[in-house]
Design a protein around this motif. Structure first.
Motif, PDB file in Angstrom:
ATOM      1  N   ARG A 124       8.243   0.877   1.723  1.00 36.49           N
ATOM      2  CA  ARG A 124       7.915   1.533   0.534  1.00 36.49           C
ATOM      3  C   ARG A 124       6.362   1.649   0.452  1.00 36.49           C
ATOM      4  O   ARG A 124       5.903   2.792  -0.219  1.00 36.49           O
ATOM      5  N   VAL A 125       5.381   0.545   0.787  1.00 32.99           N
ATOM      6  CA  VAL A 125       3.932   0.893   0.741  1.00 32.99           C
ATOM      7  C   VAL A 125       3.608   2.187   1.642  1.00 32.99           C
ATOM      8  O   VAL A 125       2.870   3.043   1.010  1.00 32.99           O
ATOM      9  N   LYS A 126       4.107   2.365   2.862  1.00 31.77           N
ATOM     10  CA  LYS A 126       3.744   3.536   3.473  1.00 31.77           C
ATOM     11  C   LYS A 126       4.221   4.780   3.048  1.00 31.77           C
ATOM     12  O   LYS A 126       3.349   5.613   3.194  1.00 31.77           O
ATOM     13  N   GLU A 127       5.354   4.752   2.373  1.00 24.92           N
ATOM     14  CA  GLU A 127       5.889   6.045   1.801  1.00 24.92           C
ATOM     15  C   GLU A 127       4.824   6.296   0.569  1.00 24.92           C
ATOM     16  O   GLU A 127       4.781   7.366   0.279  1.00 24.92           O
ATOM     17  N   LEU A 143      -2.545   7.453  -9.618  1.00 25.81           N
ATOM     18  CA  LEU A 143      -1.053   6.999  -8.872  1.00 25.81           C
ATOM     19  C   LEU A 143      -0.357   6.005  -9.808  1.00 25.81           C
ATOM     20  O   LEU A 143      -0.961   4.855  -9.831  1.00 25.81           O
ATOM     21  N   PHE A 144       0.781   6.366 -10.343  1.00 26.19           N
ATOM     22  CA  PHE A 144       1.636   5.621 -11.055  1.00 26.19           C
ATOM     23  C   PHE A 144       2.876   5.140 -10.082  1.00 26.19           C
ATOM     24  O   PHE A 144       3.705   5.843 -10.048  1.00 26.19           O
ATOM     25  N   VAL A 145       3.083   3.710  -9.737  1.00 23.58           N
ATOM     26  CA  VAL A 145       4.012   3.126  -8.982  1.00 23.58           C
ATOM     27  C   VAL A 145       4.852   2.352  -9.714  1.00 23.58           C
ATOM     28  O   VAL A 145       4.611   1.308 -10.094  1.00 23.58           O
ATOM     29  N   LEU A 146       5.797   3.229 -10.261  1.00 25.11           N
ATOM     30  CA  LEU A 146       6.850   2.544 -11.076  1.00 25.11           C
ATOM     31  C   LEU A 146       7.832   1.248 -10.341  1.00 25.11           C
ATOM     32  O   LEU A 146       8.336   1.852  -9.244  1.00 25.11           O
ATOM     33  N   GLY A 147       7.718   0.020 -10.555  1.00 24.44           N
ATOM     34  CA  GLY A 147       8.499  -0.998 -10.081  1.00 24.44           C
ATOM     35  C   GLY A 147       8.040  -1.839  -9.107  1.00 24.44           C
ATOM     36  O   GLY A 147       8.534  -2.750  -8.881  1.00 24.44           O
ATOM     37  N   VAL A 148       6.652  -1.427  -8.443  1.00 22.26           N
ATOM     38  CA  VAL A 148       6.068  -2.576  -7.718  1.00 22.26           C
ATOM     39  C   VAL A 148       5.538  -3.714  -8.353  1.00 22.26           C
ATOM     40  O   VAL A 148       4.805  -3.405  -9.571  1.00 22.26           O
ATOM     41  N   THR A 149       5.654  -4.905  -8.024  1.00 24.80           N
ATOM     42  CA  THR A 149       5.265  -6.126  -8.830  1.00 24.80           C
ATOM     43  C   THR A 149       4.561  -7.150  -7.605  1.00 24.80           C
ATOM     44  O   THR A 149       4.003  -8.048  -8.266  1.00 24.80           O
ATOM     45  N   ASP A 150       4.769  -6.884  -6.397  1.00 25.41           N
ATOM     46  CA  ASP A 150       4.375  -7.765  -5.327  1.00 25.41           C
ATOM     47  C   ASP A 150       2.726  -7.816  -5.138  1.00 25.41           C
ATOM     48  O   ASP A 150       2.304  -6.600  -4.977  1.00 25.41           O
ATOM     49  N   ARG A 151       2.266  -8.921  -5.283  1.00 25.08           N
ATOM     50  CA  ARG A 151       0.771  -8.779  -5.146  1.00 25.08           C
ATOM     51  C   ARG A 151      -0.060  -8.416  -3.911  1.00 25.08           C
ATOM     52  O   ARG A 151      -0.793  -7.497  -3.833  1.00 25.08           O
ATOM     53  N   THR A 152       0.662  -8.524  -2.606  1.00 25.70           N
ATOM     54  CA  THR A 152       0.182  -8.181  -1.337  1.00 25.70           C
ATOM     55  C   THR A 152       0.530  -6.745  -1.626  1.00 25.70           C
ATOM     56  O   THR A 152      -0.430  -5.776  -1.101  1.00 25.70           O
ATOM     57  N   GLU A 153       1.630  -5.985  -2.048  1.00 29.13           N
ATOM     58  CA  GLU A 153       1.683  -4.630  -1.668  1.00 29.13           C
ATOM     59  C   GLU A 153       0.916  -4.045  -2.808  1.00 29.13           C
ATOM     60  O   GLU A 153       0.322  -2.934  -2.547  1.00 29.13           O
ATOM     61  N   ARG A 155      -2.146  -4.991  -3.740  1.00 31.07           N
ATOM     62  CA  ARG A 155      -3.394  -4.924  -3.060  1.00 31.07           C
ATOM     63  C   ARG A 155      -3.644  -3.648  -1.916  1.00 31.07           C
ATOM     64  O   ARG A 155      -4.552  -3.132  -1.888  1.00 31.07           O
ATOM     65  N   GLU A 156      -2.704  -3.841  -1.138  1.00 31.79           N
ATOM     66  CA  GLU A 156      -2.417  -2.852  -0.261  1.00 31.79           C
ATOM     67  C   GLU A 156      -2.483  -1.257  -0.657  1.00 31.79           C
ATOM     68  O   GLU A 156      -3.165  -0.396  -0.144  1.00 31.79           O
ATOM     69  N   ILE A 157      -1.754  -0.968  -1.618  1.00 33.79           N
ATOM     70  CA  ILE A 157      -1.463   0.179  -2.242  1.00 33.79           C
ATOM     71  C   ILE A 157      -3.046   0.527  -2.666  1.00 33.79           C
ATOM     72  O   ILE A 157      -3.613   1.724  -2.394  1.00 33.79           O
ATOM     73  N   ALA A 158      -3.544  -0.234  -3.594  1.00 34.61           N
ATOM     74  CA  ALA A 158      -4.893  -0.068  -4.107  1.00 34.61           C
ATOM     75  C   ALA A 158      -5.903   0.409  -3.067  1.00 34.61           C
ATOM     76  O   ALA A 158      -6.775   1.133  -3.236  1.00 34.61           O
ATOM     77  N   LYS A 159      -5.946  -0.303  -1.903  1.00 34.34           N
ATOM     78  CA  LYS A 159      -6.961  -0.157  -0.993  1.00 34.34           C
ATOM     79  C   LYS A 159      -6.653   1.013  -0.194  1.00 34.34           C
ATOM     80  O   LYS A 159      -7.661   1.630   0.404  1.00 34.34           O
TER      81      LYS A 159
END
Length: 231
Positions: A124-127, A143-153, A155-159
């Protein structure tokens, strides 16, 4: 530095007009609602236009022009179950229309990769980042990512994207200060506030009809003159 602004929730607008959420509000009603909000607010107004009311590019341009005319200086527009290419075309028409009208419209591209499980959990992060690149190139700002709550994910998306990252209030979501440290720029409250108000209103009405006691009706009410002065 944080700036004051206001953004609509599609569910809140739909319910206030007597329609279900989910691309069901007639355009004329939505535009009237935007104009009514813009009339009484003194901060920038962003509007959730869901899927944009149309897949036709010419009609999309006309629709965006009408939202800008009504008072919107920002929009949310979503891919939903549609293809990223379709949303890209809508973003392109939106950006072209806004620039033609002399408006630097903030375009927040919502992706439902998480909300609709459009990719395996491990992908999902890759997509999301692949779509983010497409939406950025089409002219999106956020970018509005609906439904993501995991801290690591998060951070990875933001970066992984130049777009300003937006998530939604959800059970298990970290607090705003922590999210900011992870690279988040915006948190949407979704329809949680109208949902809470709806439940409280229903409880007040049900109890009043059952026992006829009025104390609860004004116990936590704001003063009438204060509310009336807002308008």
């Amino acid at each position: 530095m944080a700036r004051r602004a206001i953004a609509t929730t599609s569910a809140g607008v739909a319910w206030s007009l007597g329609y279900r959420d989910g691309n069901a509000v007639p355009l004329y009603g939505h535009l009237a609602s935007v104009a009514a909000i813009a009339r009484v607010t003194r901060v920038p107004l962003s509007v959730d236009i869901e899927a944009g009311y149309t897949d036709d590019e010419a009609e999309m341009a006309r629709t965006i022009a009408r939202f800008i005319e009504a008072g919107a200086v920002g929009i949310n527009i979503q891919d939903g179950a549609g293809t990223p290419d379709l949303l890209c075309r809508k973003i392109e028409r939106t950006r072209e229309t806004a620039e033609r009208l002399g408006i630097r419209l903030y375009i927040n591209a919502r992706t439902d990769v998480y909300a609709r499980a459009l990719a395996a959990a491990s992908d999902r992060v890759k997509e999301v980042l692949a779509r983010a690149r497409q939406y950025r190139d089409a002219g999106a700002d956020g970018l509005f990512v609906l439904g993501v709550t995991d801290r690591t994910e998060i951070r990875e998306i933001a970066k992984g994207t130049e777009l300003l990252l937006n998530v939604i209030a959800w059970p298990g979501l970290p607090a705003a200060a922590e999210l900011s440290a992870l690279g988040l720029s915006r948190i949407s409250v979704r329809s949680w506030i109208p949902q809470t108000l709806w439940l409280q209103t229903s409880t007040l009405v049900t109890n009043f009809l059952a026992d006829g006691r009025s104390e609860a009706l004004f116990e936590h009410a704001a003063p009438y003159p204060e509310i009336n002065a807002y308008f």
